[in-house]
Design a protein around this motif. Structure first.
Motif, PDB file in Angstrom:
ATOM      1  N   ALA A  56       0.818  -1.210   0.000  1.00  0.00           N
ATOM      2  CA  ALA A  56       0.000   0.000   0.000  1.00  0.00           C
ATOM      3  C   ALA A  56       0.853   1.262   0.000  1.00  0.00           C
ATOM      4  O   ALA A  56       0.510   2.248  -0.649  1.00  0.00           O
ATOM      5  CB  ALA A  56      -0.919   0.000   1.222  1.00  0.00           C
ATOM      6  N   ALA A  96      -5.428   1.561  -1.266  1.00  0.00           N
ATOM      7  CA  ALA A  96      -4.593   2.764  -1.252  1.00  0.00           C
ATOM      8  C   ALA A  96      -4.756   3.556  -2.541  1.00  0.00           C
ATOM      9  O   ALA A  96      -4.856   4.790  -2.515  1.00  0.00           O
ATOM     10  CB  ALA A  96      -3.131   2.385  -1.045  1.00  0.00           C
ATOM     11  N   SER A 136      -4.087   7.954  -2.494  1.00  0.00           N
ATOM     12  CA  SER A 136      -2.752   8.196  -1.952  1.00  0.00           C
ATOM     13  C   SER A 136      -1.711   7.913  -3.032  1.00  0.00           C
ATOM     14  O   SER A 136      -1.957   7.176  -3.973  1.00  0.00           O
ATOM     15  CB  SER A 136      -2.504   7.339  -0.721  1.00  0.00           C
TER      16      SER A 136
END
Length: 133
Positions: free
Chosen positions: A67, A103, A108
């Motif tokens: 992630a 993620a 992100s």
């Protein structure tokens, strides 16, 4: 849990200083601590399942790496090689792919990309990076 808090604090400090080498190993340690903590909670809630906390630790190491770096296959291979736990590959595949997808869907960005941009920005080279994209 105290170790988790201390380790997380030191990792954040390392990241804020822009030291990429100080992120890799702590990231794996944080994953192991989170997975172990979760494994103990699961064992307390369902002792009849006979699940090992170490299994959760290994899976969480790969998931946090996948992630954060956004490299699920690298996370799977890295943790499997490092722990010599090839029997956990199915669990690793599920956790790493799920972590990477979550993620990505949350918007992100990979941590090393952010470190690179910050380093280039400090040196006044960010415009060149934008031109090369």
């Amino acid at each position: 849990m105290a170790l988790l808090v201390v380790r997380a604090g030191l990792t954040f400090l390392s990241y804020s200083m822009g030291v990429p080498g100080g992120i890799f190993a702590p990231m794996l340690a944080l994953g192991a601590l989170i997975g172990t903590s979760f494994g103990y909670v699961v064992h307390e809630l369902a002792p009849q399942a006979e699940l090992q906390a170490a299994t959760f630790a290994v899976a969480a190491m790969g998931a946090l790496f996948a992630a954060t770096v956004r490299a699920p296959l690298t996370g799977i291979v890295l943790v499997a090689e490092m722990t010599d736990s090839f029997e956990l590959l199915p669990a690793m595949i599920v956790t790493c792919m799920t972590a990477s997808i979550v993620a990505q869907s949350l918007g992100s960005r990979p941590i090393y990309d952010m470190l690179l941009e910050r380093t280039l920005e400090r040196r006044g080279l960010k415009e060149e990076l934008e031109e090369n994209k």
